[in-house]
Design a protein around this motif. Structure first.
Motif, PDB file in Angstrom:
ATOM      1  N   CYS A 191       2.828   3.719  42.631  1.00 33.88           N
ATOM      2  CA  CYS A 191       2.021   4.901  42.325  1.00 33.88           C
ATOM      3  C   CYS A 191       1.181   4.645  41.077  1.00 33.88           C
ATOM      4  O   CYS A 191       1.513   3.794  40.249  1.00 33.88           O
ATOM      5  CB  CYS A 191       2.955   6.083  42.107  1.00 33.88           C
ATOM      6  N   CYS A 230       1.223   6.303  38.534  1.00 40.01           N
ATOM      7  CA  CYS A 230       2.058   6.595  37.364  1.00 40.01           C
ATOM      8  C   CYS A 230       3.004   5.441  37.043  1.00 40.01           C
ATOM      9  O   CYS A 230       3.677   5.458  36.011  1.00 40.01           O
ATOM     10  CB  CYS A 230       2.867   7.870  37.592  1.00 40.01           C
ATOM     11  N   HIS A 274       3.894  13.349  42.641  1.00 40.25           N
ATOM     12  CA  HIS A 274       4.909  12.396  42.165  1.00 40.25           C
ATOM     13  C   HIS A 274       6.289  12.704  42.714  1.00 40.25           C
ATOM     14  O   HIS A 274       7.316  12.342  42.140  1.00 40.25           O
ATOM     15  CB  HIS A 274       4.870  12.329  40.638  1.00 40.25           C
ATOM     16  N   HIS A 301       5.928   7.224  45.470  1.00 46.97           N
ATOM     17  CA  HIS A 301       5.624   8.639  45.300  1.00 46.97           C
ATOM     18  C   HIS A 301       4.686   9.066  46.433  1.00 46.97           C
ATOM     19  O   HIS A 301       3.936   8.255  46.986  1.00 46.97           O
ATOM     20  CB  HIS A 301       4.995   8.898  43.939  1.00 46.97           C
TER      21      HIS A 301
HETATM   22 ZN    ZN Z   1       3.729   8.822  40.657  1.00 43.19          ZN
END
Ligand code: ZN
Length: 329
Positions: free
Chosen positions: A181, A183, A171, A188
């Motif tokens: 990403c 997340c 990340h 990232h």
């Molecule tokens: Zn990420």
């Protein structure tokens, strides 16, 4: 190839301990000797919630104890953010984990000391003690998988950060305008350089008509193209696939160089399924890394090598962490 360094893992119990890896797809546990050898192993399907996960881990350890030696300590690696007290703060694959006190729950069930860490940190420690990062006091262990996991070895120890959350290298934001990403944020490193990103690069290339051999492997279905198919075609010498691998290696190298500029490791160990590509990946990766690393021609060479422990790194590393809980002799 190794340099004089504090010898990671040289302290602790001389006998076997148990290592457990609570991964994205299953849970594996093994009795691991002080030399890193795996004696007996058991596995179970990935639990869907945290209560079940605790019971699964405890059951696997009990099975190993029933059939094998009495073990003085247990180490557990979990995919997620584990704090210094062995409390799981976040896990992407298991529901209901906010603030789960993994260490204390397991110690209550197993009646031996337990250490809990992030799975990538455990894998990094495995490679540091028994694998390809052996002898390196400063190393990065990077897993190129569906995402990118990593562990930082600094001064002969896993660098844990202030709370135990260090080493989330996937990340690391390399381009805030880049692809989304897993997340939720953008650009990232893992969104650009994971195995999943390699699949995306293959699909983009094939959509432009420039990856016919790989499209054939996918039965003509663009969306079915995976990173593994690109890798297979590259191993067969397909020039278009080799070109994608070169571009992919450059994305990986950007992250390596950024991390190396900050952390100055002596070695970067690469694990994950793509390691099977060998020099098809490592050749362009080393070349691109040298291009991006600050003053690379003026500094000692930072080795980029394949991991040695494969899918066992997490289990072996968790067991090595457990060994430190036991006084020697
Ligand atoms: Zn990420």
């Amino acid at each position: 190839m190794s340099s004089p360094a504090p010898s990671p893992g040289s302290t602790g119990a001389p006998g076997p301990t148990v290592g457990v890896d609570v991964g994205g797809t299953n849970v594996r546990a093994a009795v691991v000797g002080a030399d890193g050898s795996v004696a007996a192993e058991v596995r179970a399907a990935r639990p869907t919630d945290w209560g079940a996960a605790i019971e699964t881990v405890a059951d696997l350890v009990r099975q190993l104890r029933k059939e094998g030696p009495e073990v003085p300590a247990v180490g557990v690696g979990v995919a997620g953010l584990v704090d210094d007290d062995g409390v799981l703060r976040y896990a992407p694959n298991i529901a209901g984990v906010l603030g789960a006190p993994v260490r204390s729950e397991l110690e209550a069930r197993l009646d031996v000391p337990v250490v809990v860490d992030n799975d990538a940190n455990a894998a990094a420690w495995g490679e540091a003690v028994h694998g390809a990062a052996r002898g390196a006091a400063h190393a990065l262990v990077i897993t190129l998988g569906t995402g990118i996991g990593g562990g930082i070895i600094a001064g002969g120890r896993v660098y844990e950060g202030a709370h135990g959350f260090a080493g989330e290298v996937g990340h690391f934001q390399v381009d805030r305008h880049g692809p989304r990403c897993a997340c939720g944020d953008f650009g990232h490193w893992e969104a650009r350089a994971s195995g999943r990103a390699l699949g995306r690069m293959g699909r983009e290339r094939a959509a432009g008509g420039r990856l016919p051999a790989v499209l054939d492997r996918a039965g003509g279905e663009l969306e079915a193209i995976t990173g593994a198919m690109v890798g297979d075609a590259a191993l067969d010498g397909d020039a278009d696939a080799l070109d994608v691998i070169r571009d992919y290696a450059a994305e990986v190298a950007v992250g390596f160089a950024g991390l190396a500029n900050i952390l100055d490791p002596e070695r970067i160990v690469v694990s994950g399924g793509l390691v099977r590509l060998g020099e098809v990946l490592f050749g362009p990766l080393r070349a691109a890394f040298a291009r991006h690393l600050e003053a690379s021609e003026l500094r000692p060479r930072i080795e980029v090598v394949a991991a040695e422990l494969g899918e066992w790194a997490g289990v072996i590393g968790a067991a090595a962490m457990a060994r430190e809980l036991v006084p020697p002799g």
